[in-house]
Design a protein around this motif. Structure first.
Motif, PDB file in Angstrom:
ATOM      1  N   LEU A  88       0.852  -1.183   0.000  1.00 29.27           N
ATOM      2  CA  LEU A  88       0.000   0.000   0.000  1.00 29.27           C
ATOM      3  C   LEU A  88       0.892   1.239   0.000  1.00 29.27           C
ATOM      4  O   LEU A  88       1.796   1.369   0.833  1.00 29.27           O
ATOM      5  N   LEU A  89       0.643   2.128  -0.935  1.00 31.11           N
ATOM      6  CA  LEU A  89       1.422   3.354  -1.083  1.00 31.11           C
ATOM      7  C   LEU A  89       0.526   4.554  -0.834  1.00 31.11           C
ATOM      8  O   LEU A  89      -0.660   4.531  -1.183  1.00 31.11           O
ATOM      9  N   LYS A  90       1.093   5.615  -0.243  1.00 35.48           N
ATOM     10  CA  LYS A  90       0.314   6.832   0.000  1.00 35.48           C
ATOM     11  C   LYS A  90       1.162   8.038  -0.362  1.00 35.48           C
ATOM     12  O   LYS A  90       2.300   8.183   0.099  1.00 35.48           O
ATOM     13  N   ASN A  91       0.598   8.911  -1.190  1.00 37.99           N
ATOM     14  CA  ASN A  91       1.270  10.138  -1.573  1.00 37.99           C
ATOM     15  C   ASN A  91       1.236  11.101  -0.384  1.00 37.99           C
ATOM     16  O   ASN A  91       0.153  11.448   0.100  1.00 37.99           O
ATOM     17  N   ALA A 128      -2.542   4.056  -3.424  1.00 35.22           N
ATOM     18  CA  ALA A 128      -2.524   3.052  -4.485  1.00 35.22           C
ATOM     19  C   ALA A 128      -1.991   1.755  -3.888  1.00 35.22           C
ATOM     20  O   ALA A 128      -1.191   1.776  -2.954  1.00 35.22           O
ATOM     21  N   ALA A 129      -2.455   0.645  -4.415  1.00 38.60           N
ATOM     22  CA  ALA A 129      -1.939  -0.660  -4.006  1.00 38.60           C
ATOM     23  C   ALA A 129      -1.193  -1.255  -5.192  1.00 38.60           C
ATOM     24  O   ALA A 129      -1.759  -1.436  -6.267  1.00 38.60           O
ATOM     25  N   ASP A 153      -0.296  -5.245 -11.195  1.00 39.85           N
ATOM     26  CA  ASP A 153      -1.215  -4.135 -11.427  1.00 39.85           C
ATOM     27  C   ASP A 153      -0.990  -3.103 -10.336  1.00 39.85           C
ATOM     28  O   ASP A 153      -0.381  -3.394  -9.302  1.00 39.85           O
ATOM     29  N   ILE A 154      -1.492  -1.923 -10.577  1.00 42.43           N
ATOM     30  CA  ILE A 154      -1.534  -0.886  -9.555  1.00 42.43           C
ATOM     31  C   ILE A 154      -2.990  -0.455  -9.446  1.00 42.43           C
ATOM     32  O   ILE A 154      -3.612  -0.087 -10.442  1.00 42.43           O
ATOM     33  N   LEU A 155      -3.535  -0.575  -8.244  1.00 46.38           N
ATOM     34  CA  LEU A 155      -4.906  -0.182  -8.010  1.00 46.38           C
ATOM     35  C   LEU A 155      -4.906   1.243  -7.488  1.00 46.38           C
ATOM     36  O   LEU A 155      -4.314   1.530  -6.449  1.00 46.38           O
ATOM     37  N   LEU A 156      -5.548   2.131  -8.232  1.00 48.21           N
ATOM     38  CA  LEU A 156      -5.637   3.538  -7.847  1.00 48.21           C
ATOM     39  C   LEU A 156      -6.886   3.711  -6.993  1.00 48.21           C
ATOM     40  O   LEU A 156      -8.001   3.455  -7.460  1.00 48.21           O
ATOM     41  N   LEU A 157      -6.698   4.115  -5.748  1.00 47.05           N
ATOM     42  CA  LEU A 157      -7.795   4.222  -4.788  1.00 47.05           C
ATOM     43  C   LEU A 157      -8.203   5.678  -4.660  1.00 47.05           C
ATOM     44  O   LEU A 157      -7.391   6.544  -4.353  1.00 47.05           O
ATOM     45  N   ASP A 158      -9.486   5.947  -4.876  1.00 49.53           N
ATOM     46  CA  ASP A 158      -9.963   7.323  -4.798  1.00 49.53           C
ATOM     47  C   ASP A 158     -11.203   7.375  -3.909  1.00 49.53           C
ATOM     48  O   ASP A 158     -12.107   6.620  -4.034  1.00 49.53           O
TER      49      ASP A 158
END
Length: 136
Positions: free
Chosen positions: A60-63, A70-71, A131-136
């Protein structure tokens, strides 16, 4: 707390694919992975990203500036040198908070998801190398 086992857990986990004709999509066993992760789970530490296949790794990544998350997912399932594509992967992502959408950066498509409190369950119909899941 100490755990004592009569084998080398990391070697035991990897031993099934240390042979000719290995198939990582079937030879890695979730039960062996669970044995390795038991001390962390017993201490209340759970993975931020957890997939229904033991061979899928997630981060899990967070800007820091925008707070967007994003995951990043990696599919380590190989049969010899050939990638094994995975069908119907479910990914649990912990601590996302409420989401409006989940998009696959790989396919550009919106993915079905179910919010469960601060967590989300995402359904990926087909996973290739990652894949990269973009979480919004």
């Amino acid at each position: 707390k100490a755990y004592v086992v009569g084998f080398y857990p990391g070697m035991e986990y990897a031993s099934d694919v240390m042979k000719g004709g290995f198939d990582m999509s079937t030879d890695f066993q979730g039960s062996k992975r669970d044995c390795i992760g038991k001390p962390a789970r017993d201490a209340g530490v759970l993975p931020a990203v957890d997939a229904s296949y033991p061979i899928v790794e997630g981060i899990l990544l967070k800007n820091r500036e925008t707070g967007k998350m994003a995951a990043s997912l990696m599919n380590w399932a190989y049969k010899g040198k050939e990638l094994v594509k995975l069908d119907n992967v479910t990914v649990k992502i912990r601590g996302t908070g409420p989401l409006k959408s989940v998009m696959s950066a790989g396919s550009g498509e919106s993915l079905a998801f179910e919010q469960k409190g601060a967590d989300v369950l995402v359904k990926i119909p087909r996973m290739e190398a990652g894949d990269i899941l973009l979480l919004d």
